[in-house]
Scaffold this motif. Structure first.
Motif, PDB file in Angstrom:
ATOM      1  N   VAL A  12     -18.482  39.928   9.581  1.00 25.30           N
ATOM      2  CA  VAL A  12     -17.178  40.523   9.862  1.00 25.30           C
ATOM      3  C   VAL A  12     -17.330  42.038   9.766  1.00 25.30           C
ATOM      4  O   VAL A  12     -17.673  42.566   8.708  1.00 25.30           O
ATOM      5  N   HIS A  37      -2.744  38.915  10.806  1.00 29.24           N
ATOM      6  CA  HIS A  37      -2.242  38.133   9.671  1.00 29.24           C
ATOM      7  C   HIS A  37      -0.859  38.622   9.236  1.00 29.24           C
ATOM      8  O   HIS A  37       0.003  37.835   8.886  1.00 29.24           O
ATOM      9  N   LYS A  88     -14.378  37.136  14.807  1.00 32.28           N
ATOM     10  CA  LYS A  88     -13.964  36.856  16.196  1.00 32.28           C
ATOM     11  C   LYS A  88     -15.135  36.644  17.144  1.00 32.28           C
ATOM     12  O   LYS A  88     -15.050  35.829  18.053  1.00 32.28           O
ATOM     13  N   GLY A 102      -7.984  41.414  12.115  1.00 30.54           N
ATOM     14  CA  GLY A 102      -7.592  40.154  11.483  1.00 30.54           C
ATOM     15  C   GLY A 102      -6.456  40.327  10.497  1.00 30.54           C
ATOM     16  O   GLY A 102      -5.520  39.529  10.459  1.00 30.54           O
ATOM     17  N   LEU A 121     -11.580  35.673  10.855  1.00 35.47           N
ATOM     18  CA  LEU A 121     -11.878  37.101  10.991  1.00 35.47           C
ATOM     19  C   LEU A 121     -13.087  37.359  11.883  1.00 35.47           C
ATOM     20  O   LEU A 121     -13.135  38.366  12.593  1.00 35.47           O
ATOM     21  N   GLU A 147     -13.172  44.065  12.948  1.00 36.37           N
ATOM     22  CA  GLU A 147     -12.690  42.681  12.899  1.00 36.37           C
ATOM     23  C   GLU A 147     -11.771  42.476  11.694  1.00 36.37           C
ATOM     24  O   GLU A 147     -10.757  41.774  11.783  1.00 36.37           O
ATOM     25  N   MET A 148     -12.127  43.110  10.575  1.00 31.80           N
ATOM     26  CA  MET A 148     -11.304  43.006   9.363  1.00 31.80           C
ATOM     27  C   MET A 148      -9.927  43.615   9.624  1.00 31.80           C
ATOM     28  O   MET A 148      -8.907  42.997   9.334  1.00 31.80           O
ATOM     29  N   TYR A 164     -17.780  38.368   1.962  1.00 30.27           N
ATOM     30  CA  TYR A 164     -16.326  38.291   2.120  1.00 30.27           C
ATOM     31  C   TYR A 164     -15.710  37.602   0.903  1.00 30.27           C
ATOM     32  O   TYR A 164     -14.679  38.041   0.386  1.00 30.27           O
ATOM     33  N   GLU A 222      -4.970  46.217   4.061  1.00 28.52           N
ATOM     34  CA  GLU A 222      -6.411  46.160   4.273  1.00 28.52           C
ATOM     35  C   GLU A 222      -7.121  46.529   2.979  1.00 28.52           C
ATOM     36  O   GLU A 222      -6.644  47.347   2.214  1.00 28.52           O
TER      37      GLU A 222
END
Length: 193
Positions: free
Chosen positions: A88, A100, A82, A96, A80, A92-93, A137, A115
């Motif tokens: 994060v 995914h 990047k 990602g 995540l 980005e979340m 996280y 999400e």
């Protein structure tokens, strides 16, 4: 051919194509392994469009197995992050999680495997800087597991969901019962005075 007939044929062709497109989209959505209709269809062993108590137990097992599979496949922190800054961001979340899921939209309003909800992100963001460190996280993942456990515990039993008491659950009964259960979870309990 007259103009009215030509317009009617064109309009009817467009309506047919639109109907087919929606049907194909509904079929693709329903075939997604976590989609409730797909799980319901898998559990409905006799194909009668309803679940008996054994099939309902199978539905719960399928749901639990799918959730475990999703949990295991969730992107790790490094994937995540990047830009490699050790944090994060929400962007980005989102990116990602979208990657995914293979570009598919997640659960409803960030629920059910999509999400994370804004509230969970805020809760996990201990230093309130709008980003998540690796430990934050991990806290987010823990919060999601706790939320899923609460939802599983709040799942009504077969008899409660079978509102017409015919020994079978229709998709409507299941949907209504689960909606009521989720709504009750979202409503804060008040203390009686």
């Amino acid at each position: 051919m007259n103009t009215l007939m030509t317009k009617t044929l064109i309009l009817s062709s467009l309506l047919t194509l639109t109907t087919w497109a929606y049907a194909a989209e509904d079929t693709a959505t329903a075939q997604s392994s976590m989609h409730p209709k797909a799980l319901f269809a898998q559990a409905d062993k006799d194909g009668d469009g309803k679940l008996n108590s054994t099939e309902f137990a199978e539905l719960q097992s399928l749901r639990d197995a799918e959730m475990a599979k999703r949990q295991a496949a969730r992107p790790d922190f490094a994937t995540l992050d990047k830009d490699g800054d050790g944090l994060v961001s929400q962007d980005e979340m989102r990116a990602g999680m979208k990657a995914h899921r293979g570009g598919r939209h997640g659960g409803r309003g960030g629920q059910c495997g999509g999400e994370p909800r804004q509230g969970m992100l805020s809760q996990a963001d201990a230093d309130k800087n709008g980003t998540l460190s690796e430990s934050e996280y991990q806290q987010l993942l823990k919060l999601r597991q706790e939320r899923q456990a609460q939802m599983n515990a709040a799942t009504p039993d077969f008899k409660t969901l079978d509102t017409d008491k015919n020994g079978q659950l229709s998709q409507e009964e299941l949907r209504a019962g689960m909606h009521k259960s989720v709504k009750m979870m979202a409503t804060p309990a008040t203390d009686a005075e």
